[in-house]
Design a protein around this motif. Sequence first.
Motif, PDB file in Angstrom:
ATOM      1  N   ALA A  90      24.511  36.968  16.388  1.00 34.44           N
ATOM      2  CA  ALA A  90      25.407  35.832  16.093  1.00 34.44           C
ATOM      3  C   ALA A  90      24.737  34.514  16.458  1.00 34.44           C
ATOM      4  O   ALA A  90      24.827  33.520  15.722  1.00 34.44           O
ATOM      5  CB  ALA A  90      26.719  35.998  16.857  1.00 34.44           C
TER       6      ALA A  90
ATOM      7  N   THR B 122      34.807  34.395  15.474  1.00 37.24           N
ATOM      8  CA  THR B 122      34.148  33.090  15.253  1.00 37.24           C
ATOM      9  C   THR B 122      35.165  31.941  15.197  1.00 37.24           C
ATOM     10  O   THR B 122      35.296  31.265  14.176  1.00 37.24           O
ATOM     11  CB  THR B 122      33.338  33.123  13.942  1.00 37.24           C
TER      12      THR B 122
ATOM     13  N   ILE C  94      26.222  35.313   9.617  1.00 32.36           N
ATOM     14  CA  ILE C  94      26.338  36.333  10.680  1.00 32.36           C
ATOM     15  C   ILE C  94      26.433  37.722  10.043  1.00 32.36           C
ATOM     16  O   ILE C  94      25.756  38.663  10.457  1.00 32.36           O
ATOM     17  CB  ILE C  94      27.568  36.080  11.584  1.00 32.36           C
TER      18      ILE C  94
ATOM     19  N   ILE D 189      32.762  40.418  16.134  1.00 27.80           N
ATOM     20  CA  ILE D 189      32.249  39.086  16.469  1.00 27.80           C
ATOM     21  C   ILE D 189      33.307  38.103  15.988  1.00 27.80           C
ATOM     22  O   ILE D 189      33.495  37.922  14.781  1.00 27.80           O
ATOM     23  CB  ILE D 189      30.897  38.809  15.776  1.00 27.80           C
TER      24      ILE D 189
ATOM     25  N   VAL E 250      32.795  40.795  11.446  1.00 26.85           N
ATOM     26  CA  VAL E 250      32.848  39.369  11.786  1.00 26.85           C
ATOM     27  C   VAL E 250      34.268  38.910  11.461  1.00 26.85           C
ATOM     28  O   VAL E 250      34.715  39.019  10.320  1.00 26.85           O
ATOM     29  CB  VAL E 250      31.822  38.555  10.959  1.00 26.85           C
TER      30      VAL E 250
ATOM     31  N   LEU F 123      32.026  33.771  19.406  1.00 28.41           N
ATOM     32  CA  LEU F 123      31.192  32.614  19.048  1.00 28.41           C
ATOM     33  C   LEU F 123      32.134  31.432  18.883  1.00 28.41           C
ATOM     34  O   LEU F 123      32.963  31.424  17.965  1.00 28.41           O
ATOM     35  CB  LEU F 123      30.418  32.894  17.754  1.00 28.41           C
TER      36      LEU F 123
ATOM     37  N   VAL G 124      27.910  31.449  22.479  1.00 26.20           N
ATOM     38  CA  VAL G 124      28.122  32.865  22.138  1.00 26.20           C
ATOM     39  C   VAL G 124      28.081  33.685  23.418  1.00 26.20           C
ATOM     40  O   VAL G 124      27.172  33.516  24.242  1.00 26.20           O
ATOM     41  CB  VAL G 124      27.041  33.395  21.176  1.00 26.20           C
TER      42      VAL G 124
END
Length: 316
Positions: free
Chosen positions: A256, A152, A236, A150, A134, A197, A205
């Motif tokens: 997510a 963010t 997450i 991922i 993340v 995201l 997302v």
Amino acid sequence: MPSPSAGALDAQGRLVWTGGDVRALLRVPGASDDKRTRGTVAMRTGSDAYPGAAVLGVEAAWRAGAGYVRYIGPRRPADLVLARRPETVVAEPASVSAVHADAWVIGSGTDPALRPPEETAALRHLLAGAVPVVVDAGALDLLPADAPVIATPHEGEFARLRARLGLAPERAEALQDPARRAAAVRETAEALGGTVLLKGATTLVAGPGAAPVIAIDAGTGWLAAAGTGDVLAGVIGALVAADRAAGRGSAPAALAASAAWLHGRAGRLAAHVDGGRPGRPLVALDVAEALPAAIAAALADVADDMHDHRTEEDHA
Ligand SMILES: NC(=O)C1=CN([C@@H]2O[C@H](COP(=O)(O)OP(=O)(O)OC[C@H]3O[C@@H](n4cnc5c(N)ncnc54)[C@H](O)[C@@H]3O)[C@@H](O)[C@H]2O)[C@@H](O)CC1
Ligand SMILES: Nc1ncnc2c1ncn2[C@@H]1O[C@H](COP(=O)(O)OP(=O)(O)O)[C@@H](O)[C@H]1O
């Protein structure tokens, strides 16, 4: 693998995430579980400048159900993390490459301009590996990467991420249009080769590929407070780690989205906006502390009912 949404698309073609989708992805521990099978989250977050971000993310990862949370960072945030959550196992930043994890969270509360070269090298090593990462705030400059990521970003970070990926800038006004916003998130995920995201009143997302962009509208304006994004990153991390430790292989975008839904629900619980009430101020730590109740509500199938009680103000 748990099946995600039955597929309610809204007028913009976005998949609206529901409590049922979250429930399908949550894992209730059983007799064969131990702390490691529930997922280990490792966090390289926080700094001397932003030690609180480390505390918020670690608290959130624990409260979202991680079996094990490791914090890797400088002495000051590490001490604050331990004071708040003595369950956490801490290590020096130099040991990033040696730490086992089912998911990493990096960047919250860190400033890339102050990141030592050896830490940059260690994070790049992580980002070339197979463990999901993340990537928040001060680590977004390390993207793109080969690891399953991922990202963010909030809207300001989203613009910078797009520039890094060589994508055309989107004017802030254009991003107010729901369809344009969803298209921009999809395009960014495609260019990243990972999950994006984009935080906001409605969080979006997308992963690379053809699946619809997911919209999460579970929160409240009271979440617009410093540090709530640091909490989200920890949630997450916990969901991704649990999924990987169980060998489930759920889509990162679904995980997510579920984390964002639980974060929004926790915000609503913390702000007492259920039952049509306008609510009251919260701080980021309140959101982390409300996560267990949000998870319990999702598992008990009552959260969707609560969602129907949102006020007009929340939807504005
Ligand atoms: N207690 C703590 O330790 C906290 C640490 N934080 C950390 O502080 C660092 C700086 O984060 P900030 O986001 O506050 O950075 P800044 O406030 O430095 O913002 C960076 C840029 O993005 C823009 N921006 C910020 N939020 C935006 C939004 N929602 N939409 C559009 N543009 C936006 C700003 O105008 C600015 O140009 C991050 O590493 C973050 O994780 C924050 O999360 C606040 C709490
Ligand atoms: N008006 C709003 N309504 C609902 N949620 C919001 C609103 N504004 C911000 N949020 C949520 O609050 C969080 C803010 O995260 P972020 O911008 O990264 O803040 P920070 O860096 O201070 O933690 C995100 O999860 C975002 O979706």
